[in-house]
Design a protein around this motif. Structure first.
Motif, PDB file in Angstrom:
ATOM      1  N   LEU A  98       0.827  -1.207   0.000  1.00  0.00           N
ATOM      2  CA  LEU A  98       0.000   0.000   0.000  1.00  0.00           C
ATOM      3  C   LEU A  98       0.863   1.260   0.000  1.00  0.00           C
ATOM      4  O   LEU A  98       0.557   2.241  -0.681  1.00  0.00           O
ATOM      5  CB  LEU A  98      -0.935  -0.011   1.207  1.00  0.00           C
ATOM      6  CG  LEU A  98      -2.063  -1.042   1.140  1.00  0.00           C
ATOM      7  CD1 LEU A  98      -2.815  -1.104   2.455  1.00  0.00           C
ATOM      8  CD2 LEU A  98      -3.036  -0.718   0.015  1.00  0.00           C
ATOM      9  N   MET A  99       1.966   1.234   0.749  1.00  0.00           N
ATOM     10  CA  MET A  99       2.877   2.373   0.743  1.00  0.00           C
ATOM     11  C   MET A  99       3.478   2.586  -0.645  1.00  0.00           C
ATOM     12  O   MET A  99       3.609   3.725  -1.110  1.00  0.00           O
ATOM     13  CB  MET A  99       3.994   2.147   1.766  1.00  0.00           C
ATOM     14  CG  MET A  99       3.556   2.274   3.214  1.00  0.00           C
ATOM     15  SD  MET A  99       4.812   1.650   4.363  1.00  0.00           S
ATOM     16  CE  MET A  99       6.172   2.752   4.008  1.00  0.00           C
ATOM     17  N   MET A 100       3.839   1.496  -1.302  1.00  0.00           N
ATOM     18  CA  MET A 100       4.407   1.614  -2.645  1.00  0.00           C
ATOM     19  C   MET A 100       3.388   2.202  -3.610  1.00  0.00           C
ATOM     20  O   MET A 100       3.730   3.059  -4.453  1.00  0.00           O
ATOM     21  CB  MET A 100       4.868   0.235  -3.135  1.00  0.00           C
ATOM     22  CG  MET A 100       5.530   0.251  -4.510  1.00  0.00           C
ATOM     23  SD  MET A 100       7.094   1.165  -4.553  1.00  0.00           S
ATOM     24  CE  MET A 100       8.178   0.000  -3.701  1.00  0.00           C
ATOM     25  N   SER A 101       2.126   1.781  -3.510  1.00  0.00           N
ATOM     26  CA  SER A 101       1.091   2.315  -4.399  1.00  0.00           C
ATOM     27  C   SER A 101       0.886   3.805  -4.154  1.00  0.00           C
ATOM     28  O   SER A 101       0.695   4.585  -5.108  1.00  0.00           O
ATOM     29  CB  SER A 101      -0.229   1.558  -4.202  1.00  0.00           C
ATOM     30  OG  SER A 101      -0.777   1.801  -2.918  1.00  0.00           O
ATOM     31  N   ILE A 102       0.958   4.224  -2.888  1.00  0.00           N
ATOM     32  CA  ILE A 102       0.835   5.647  -2.569  1.00  0.00           C
ATOM     33  C   ILE A 102       2.012   6.417  -3.146  1.00  0.00           C
ATOM     34  O   ILE A 102       1.848   7.492  -3.747  1.00  0.00           O
ATOM     35  CB  ILE A 102       0.748   5.850  -1.049  1.00  0.00           C
ATOM     36  CG1 ILE A 102      -0.572   5.291  -0.514  1.00  0.00           C
ATOM     37  CG2 ILE A 102       0.868   7.330  -0.682  1.00  0.00           C
ATOM     38  CD1 ILE A 102      -0.636   5.222   1.001  1.00  0.00           C
TER      39      ILE A 102
END
Length: 292
Positions: free
Chosen positions: A87-91
């Motif tokens: 999720l952090m990578m997608s953000i």
């Protein structure tokens, strides 16, 4: 362990703060005419989902052993960490993409009210404080999942900094400042996500710090009655270290004496490194091995 000392307390704190920040940013962003602040608010809503997933993973990890999970459910924490990393990578990718789009757009937009910059700055300060709290609690509880949450908190603080910089840049007619900040912050978030992923994948594949193993080996070899450490290996189950060691002792010792030496190894590892599960296998050392 009191509830406030458990790692899930940090995840729960993040959920509450994200709820307040998301609602506040959307309201202020709408009133101040700031698309950046509203986007930051929606980003916080996505963080609620990530923190909820980590919280659930931590609760599952605390379940006791059962017939299908003889080693317990501790690795549910690691799965939560992986989810947080994704999720952090997608953000981070979304922030970079938004910054890149802004660099090439030609139309001008209305200048947002300074209230938006103030709200973003307050959010950055608050998330930095939450990051410090969760990082400290993660170290105290040795929780990889909460450490991932803490890094996500820091990423959100950086996103809010970028939103504040964008508003300030618009006020001073420096439109390039916002996309430049977005690109830098997005890169930092992606790097943080990658570090979380690498650490978690290393743990899930039973990787362990070689330097710690070397320390364990030297300390066990110094225990009275231990002639040699034939083998030693360790792995992490959630935030607990499981140590397996094979020691050689004098072949003339009784079974009871050999058992006392194994117990001393277990006590040493528990006292010095808080390792609750040390499995010791004892082998007799032959005369040929002693002479060799």
């Amino acid at each position: 362990m009191e509830w406030k000392q458990r790692p899930e307390a940090g995840a729960f704190l993040s959920i509450v703060v994200y709820l307040l920040l998301a609602a506040g940013k959307l309201l202020v962003g709408e009133a101040a005419g700031s698309d950046g602040l509203k986007a930051d608010g929606w980003n916080n809503f996505s963080d609620i989902i990530a923190s909820l997933a980590v919280y659930v993973g931590m609760k599952i990890a605390r379940k006791p052993r059962d017939c299908n999970h003889p080693y317990g459910h501790s690795r549910a924490e690691n799965i939560s960490s992986l989810l947080a990393a994704f999720l952090m990578m997608s953000i981070g990718i979304d922030v970079i993409a938004g910054g890149a789009r802004s660099l090439f757009q030609e139309e001008t937009t209305a200048v947002p009210d300074p209230l938006a910059a103030a709200a973003a700055a307050v959010s950055a300060a608050l998330m930095t404080g939450i990051y410090a709290i969760n990082r400290r609690l993660a170290r105290q509880t040795n929780s990889a999942a909460l450490a991932a949450v803490a890094k996500d908190n820091l990423s959100d603080a950086l996103v809010s900094v970028g939103a504040a910089v964008g508003v300030i840049g618009a006020r001073f007619e420096w439109p390039w400042l916002d996309p430049l900040a977005a690109l830098v912050i997005g890169a930092v978030i992606c790097k943080t996500a990658w570090d979380v992923f690498v650490d978690t994948a290393h743990t899930l594949t039973d990787g362990f710090d070689e330097r710690k193993l070397a320390v364990y080996r030297d300390e066990i070899a110094a225990v009275g009655g231990v002639r040699d450490v034939a083998d030693i290996k360790a792995r992490l189950l959630g935030n607990e270290v499981v140590l397996e060691v094979t020691i050689r002792v004098d072949s003339h010792l009784t079974v009871a004496k050999s058992h006392e030496i194994a117990d001393e190894v277990e006590r040493l590892m528990k006292k010095r490194h808080n390792i609750q599960a040390t499995h010791v296998h004892v082998e007799p050392q032959s005369r040929a091995e002693r002479q060799g």
